[in-house]
Design a protein around this motif. Structure first.
Motif, PDB file in Angstrom:
ATOM      1  N   LEU A 258       0.403  -1.191  -0.031  1.00  0.00           N
ATOM      2  CA  LEU A 258      -0.179  -0.110  -0.251  1.00  0.00           C
ATOM      3  C   LEU A 258       1.264   1.136   0.044  1.00  0.00           C
ATOM      4  O   LEU A 258       0.384   2.040  -0.400  1.00  0.00           O
ATOM      5  CB  LEU A 258      -1.222   0.187   1.375  1.00  0.00           C
ATOM      6  CG  LEU A 258      -2.162  -0.020   1.184  1.00  0.00           C
ATOM      7  CD1 LEU A 258      -2.705   0.035   0.160  1.00  0.00           C
ATOM      8  CD2 LEU A 258      -2.850   0.778   2.056  1.00  0.00           C
TER       9      LEU A 258
ATOM     10  N   LEU B 132       2.322   4.079  -3.788  1.00  0.00           N
ATOM     11  CA  LEU B 132       1.202   4.942  -3.409  1.00  0.00           C
ATOM     12  C   LEU B 132       2.082   6.240  -3.249  1.00  0.00           C
ATOM     13  O   LEU B 132       2.004   7.396  -3.540  1.00  0.00           O
ATOM     14  CB  LEU B 132       0.092   5.104  -2.122  1.00  0.00           C
ATOM     15  CG  LEU B 132      -1.085   4.305  -2.812  1.00  0.00           C
ATOM     16  CD1 LEU B 132      -2.271   4.397  -2.003  1.00  0.00           C
ATOM     17  CD2 LEU B 132      -1.769   5.263  -3.949  1.00  0.00           C
TER      18      LEU B 132
ATOM     19  N   TYR C 273      -3.570   4.561  -8.396  1.00  0.00           N
ATOM     20  CA  TYR C 273      -4.849   4.746  -7.966  1.00  0.00           C
ATOM     21  C   TYR C 273      -5.474   3.656  -8.122  1.00  0.00           C
ATOM     22  O   TYR C 273      -6.744   4.691  -6.602  1.00  0.00           O
ATOM     23  CB  TYR C 273      -5.026   5.922  -8.591  1.00  0.00           C
ATOM     24  CG  TYR C 273      -4.121   7.796  -8.604  1.00  0.00           C
ATOM     25  CD1 TYR C 273      -3.781   7.615  -7.463  1.00  0.00           C
ATOM     26  CD2 TYR C 273      -3.332   7.619  -9.308  1.00  0.00           C
ATOM     27  CE1 TYR C 273      -3.472   9.353  -7.595  1.00  0.00           C
ATOM     28  CE2 TYR C 273      -2.620   8.054  -9.507  1.00  0.00           C
ATOM     29  CZ  TYR C 273      -2.648   9.620  -8.604  1.00  0.00           C
ATOM     30  OH  TYR C 273      -1.483  10.140  -8.473  1.00  0.00           O
ATOM     31  N   SER C 274      -6.166   2.729  -8.032  1.00  0.00           N
ATOM     32  CA  SER C 274      -6.714   1.454  -7.264  1.00  0.00           C
ATOM     33  C   SER C 274      -6.828   1.530  -6.715  1.00  0.00           C
ATOM     34  O   SER C 274      -7.447   0.649  -5.316  1.00  0.00           O
ATOM     35  CB  SER C 274      -6.523   0.379  -8.739  1.00  0.00           C
ATOM     36  OG  SER C 274      -5.843  -0.545  -8.624  1.00  0.00           O
TER      37      SER C 274
ATOM     38  N   ILE D 297      -6.397   2.914  -3.607  1.00  0.00           N
ATOM     39  CA  ILE D 297      -7.423   4.027  -2.988  1.00  0.00           C
ATOM     40  C   ILE D 297      -9.014   2.895  -2.345  1.00  0.00           C
ATOM     41  O   ILE D 297      -8.896   3.277  -1.468  1.00  0.00           O
ATOM     42  CB  ILE D 297      -7.480   5.136  -3.418  1.00  0.00           C
ATOM     43  CG1 ILE D 297      -6.786   5.705  -3.626  1.00  0.00           C
ATOM     44  CG2 ILE D 297      -9.053   6.211  -2.968  1.00  0.00           C
ATOM     45  CD1 ILE D 297      -6.856   7.674  -4.429  1.00  0.00           C
TER      46      ILE D 297
ATOM     47  N   ILE E 298      -8.378   0.398   0.327  1.00  0.00           N
ATOM     48  CA  ILE E 298      -8.347   2.022   1.407  1.00  0.00           C
ATOM     49  C   ILE E 298      -9.121   1.731   2.039  1.00  0.00           C
ATOM     50  O   ILE E 298      -9.902   1.799   3.334  1.00  0.00           O
ATOM     51  CB  ILE E 298      -6.886   2.906   1.452  1.00  0.00           C
ATOM     52  CG1 ILE E 298      -5.795   2.593   1.108  1.00  0.00           C
ATOM     53  CG2 ILE E 298      -7.332   3.602   2.252  1.00  0.00           C
ATOM     54  CD1 ILE E 298      -4.876   3.880   0.026  1.00  0.00           C
ATOM     55  N   VAL E 299     -10.266   2.000   1.474  1.00  0.00           N
ATOM     56  CA  VAL E 299     -11.208   2.490   1.796  1.00  0.00           C
ATOM     57  C   VAL E 299     -12.350   1.583   2.053  1.00  0.00           C
ATOM     58  O   VAL E 299     -13.423   1.648   3.568  1.00  0.00           O
ATOM     59  CB  VAL E 299     -12.731   3.152   0.573  1.00  0.00           C
ATOM     60  CG1 VAL E 299     -13.968   3.496   0.682  1.00  0.00           C
ATOM     61  CG2 VAL E 299     -12.329   4.505  -0.097  1.00  0.00           C
TER      62      VAL E 299
END
Lengths: 273, 481
Positions: B56, B60, B71-72, B74, B77-78
């Motif tokens: 991660l 990033l 960016y995928s 993210i 993470i969410v």
């Protein structure tokens, strides 16, 4: 006497078992051991690999199962080094890489093997879904799964990695597994989907489950528990932790069998009275 | 020193844990809490290093130069944050989204993988295992190359070929002799009489006819040679297929039989099988080289045809061109001699092919393949090379009765256990008996598993005892205690 035996404190049994295990460890009995067909099949496949062939060993266990599984790993590594195979260690367990490091350290003593050329410890790959996801990734692109090895160096910098892009490039894969994730994931993904040859070394508790895979030809060999390790050591003609523990194992089993018989005799006598 | 102390401390912790066998005590609790804490801490640190940092943070925020930021990432993470929101009652429903994804993904993966490995393959093997060995043998038989038909074709081609060579050879010998005698009888080109000239002209016409016949023969020969080439090419393909089929069938056979074979038997069979495959591979190489020779022959023949043709079309002999005509005849003679030499060499090649074919034939062996269906299954003293496979198969079949009983027992056990777990019908009558038998099968299975469980637990005890007796005592010794 009967009353004493009926109400025997369980701690006497603990002591008895402890002695049955400890005495043969101190004074080995040298009981004979005949390897079974599953261990022979595993040995045969590894033995048939040409020098330079790629053998992937998946260390899917941690210290909790080390007593049973580590001797297997060491015996297989010994065999692989003797056959001059290239050994790739991977792991589905977080503590697996340290098991691999330890096994390589023990087996590379007095041998002309070089890290990065003859063997490598790629480390642990995290993934959900009890290993299926990890093995699916390994089967497609192992370099992406392990960009750096356990020593934190890029895997591309090692000679051993040339020509090894995924599990499909391996000549054989052996999972030494304490449960899930482990052998089931390799059988379900690597073997069933990608037709990769898979061998299994498992804990004795889980061994019965894997006989079905052995009979159906989904795995090429099966080592079950400490006995499996001892059988492999017998075939490899080395005296490792597996063989040294088999006398103790046999004695402990003998004590348990005698206790079961004694309990039944007491039960029958009590019933008659 | 640190290592020795670590081992001694680990030995102390082991004894602390064992002390629980006597009764609960502070030493045990200390070791237990330490173990749980260290395990959790280790898992967390590995998770941070292997997942949060490696998968991660680095992709990033610490991407290597020239690598695009992914960016995928993210999204996970969410979803990860959603998981933690389980701790916040007001929005804890969001955690279900992440859980649903994990559960759905697991089921999706399992459907496509575990269903195949644990259901489809297992059921197929259970059914296949109770098929008779004879059926498997028949299956192997069917995969054999149709040797006899090909061999018969080959012999036919051989005989046509040899006939063509003989005819052509006879014609060429006769033609060369005739040409020489015409020139020789008149004592040279200048003194040639009108009659001889007429005879030469008539002979020239005949030679033209003979040349046409020769062209025909040569073309037929070329076609024959091309036919050989095709046969060899198809034989090569057959050998390839044969190798694959043999490998698959026999490895499957060994796989089925391996459990009932002793290690030495298995070893010997594998060795013999390896030798047989080696022979096939060698034959493939031999065929490839034969094909190369044939290609050279075809080329040489084509060249000769062209050469002979170019010398066969000077004008008909007359007094003005007789000298040139004689030169042409002399060149033609040389060409014919070369052609004859070529034929003789070709005849030699063909003779060796035919003798090789006869050899294979007398040995009841495939002329192109080293494993003959006949010898494979019927066996004969003269086909020793492949007899061992037959022996292997026979050895395997001797255990047919045992295997059949074993496989039927397993299939019967599976059925009765399924009956036991079928609750839609009351367990009475035949269903009741089936269910009862199913229970016995289950009890035996659980008993075997329990035996293995005891072995596993004793193994763990042995591991710890071995550690205390060997490793800890070694650590004490190396510290001089």
């Amino acid at each position: 006497m009967l009353e004493f035996l009926k109400n025997l404190d369980r701690r006497y049994i603990f002591v008895l078992i402890a002695l049955a295990v400890a005495i043969p460890l101190i004074m080995p009995l040298g009981l004979p051991l005949t390897p079974g067909p599953e261990a022979k099949s595993m040995y045969k496949v590894v033995d048939s690999l040409e020098p330079g062939s790629k053998l992937v060993l998946s260390f899917d266990y941690d210290p909790a199962s080390k007593a049973e599984l580590h001797p297997m790993s060491e015996a297989i590594i010994h065999h692989a080094f003797r056959k001059k195979l290239k050994v790739y260690a991977i792991s589905l367990y977080p503590a697996g890489p340290s098991m691999a490091t330890n096994a390589f350290a023990n087996m590379s003593k007095d041998k002309e093997v070089v890290y990065g050329k003859d063997y490598i410890n790629l480390g642990f790959y995290y993934g959900p879904n009890t290993g299926l996801n990890q093995v699916a990734v390994f089967s497609q692109d192992i370099v992406n799964a392990f960009p750096v090895d356990e020593r934190k160096k890029p895997v591309g910098s090692y000679e051993i990695m040339s020509g090894f892009k995924s599990l499909k490039d391996a000549d054989a894969v052996i999972s030494i597994s304490a449960g899930d994730p482990g052998v089931p994931a390799y059988v379900s993904v690597a073997n069933a989907i990608h037709n990769i040859k898979v061998g299994a070394g498992v804990t004795a508790v889980s061994a019965p489950r894997f006989y079905a895979y052995m009979d159906s030809g989904q795995i090429f060999g099966l080592l079950g528990g400490l006995r499996g390790a001892a059988e492999y050591e017998t075939l490899e003609k080395i005296k490792g932790k597996g063989l040294s523990g088999m006398d103790a194992q046999s004695m402990a089993h003998l004590v348990i069998i005698l206790l079961i018989i004694l309990s039944n005799i007491i039960y029958i006598i009590e019933k008659k009275d | 020193m640190f290592e020795e102390l670590s081992i001694i401390f680990a030995g102390f912790l082991t004894l602390c844990i064992f002390s629980f066998l006597y009764k609960d005590n502070p030493f045990y609790r200390f070791a237990e809490h330490l173990y749980v804490g260290v395990s959790a801490g280790y898992m967390m640190s590995r998770g941070m290093a292997d997942v949060m940092m490696k998968k991660l943070y680095t992709p990033l925020f610490n991407t290597p130069q020239g690598t695009a930021i992914d960016y995928s990432l993210i999204i996970p993470i969410v979803l990860g944050l959603f998981m933690i929101l389980k701790l916040v009652p007001k929005v804890d429903w969001l955690s279900r989204w992440a859980i649903a994804l994990v559960v759905g993904g697991t089921i999706g993966l399992s459907m496509t993988t575990r269903f195949k490995s644990d259901v489809i393959i297992q059921v197929r093997q259970t059914v296949e295992a109770i098929q008779s060995k004879e059926a498997s043998l028949e299956k192997i038989k069917k995969t054999q190359y149709n040797i006899e038909a090909d061999y018969s074709n080959e012999l036919k081609m051989n005989s046509a070929h040899m006939e063509a060579i003989n005819k052509l050879n006879q014609f060429l010998v006769w033609e060369a002799m005739a040409l020489r005698s015409v020139v020789k009888s008149d004592g040279g080109v200048k003194n040639v009489s009108d009659d001889s000239l007429k005879g030469m002209q008539a002979g020239w016409l005949k030679a033209g006819e003979a040349k046409l016949e020769m062209d025909k023969q040569l073309k037929a020969m070329k076609t024959n040679l091309l036919g050989w080439q095709k046969l060899y090419s198809s034989a090569k393909v057959s050998i390839k297929n044969k190798q694959v089929a043999l490998k698959e069938d026999v490895s499957k056979f060994f796989k089925n039989e391996s459990a009932s074979l002793s290690y030495n038997d298995l070893d010997m069979k594998s060795f013999k099988l390896g030798k047989e495959l080696e022979k096939l591979q060698k034959l493939e190489v031999d065929l490839a080289s034969s094909e190369v020779i044939l290609k050279l022959r075809v080329k040489s023949l084509s060249d000769t045809i062209t050469k002979v043709s170019s010398h066969f079309y000077p004008p008909a002999p007359n007094r003005t061109n007789l000298e040139a005509g004689l030169k042409a005849v002399q060149v033609l003679q040389k060409s014919l001699q070369q052609l004859m030499a070529n034929f003789q060499s070709l005849e030699g090649d063909l003779a060796s092919y035919v003798s090789a074919s006869s050899y294979f034939s007398s040995k009841e062996k495939d002329p192109l393949l080293s494993v003959n269906t006949k010898s494979f299954f019927k066996g004969s003293e003269s086909s020793m090379q492949s007899t061992f496979i037959k022996e292997d198969l026979q050895t395997g079949f001797s255990s047919t009765a045992y295997d059949l009983f074993k496989n039927l027992l397993i299939a019967f056990g599976v059925l009765t256990i399924l009956v036991y777990f079928f609750f839609s019908t009351e367990h009475k009558g035949a269903v009741g008996v089936g269910a009862k038998v199913g229970i016995y099968f289950l009890m035996i299975t659980f008993g075997a598993s329990f035996g293995y469980t005891i072995m596993a637990r004793i193994s763990l005890l042995i591991g710890r005892m071995d550690f205390l007796i060997v490793d800890v005592s070694k650590a004490f010794t190396s510290m001089g205690l």
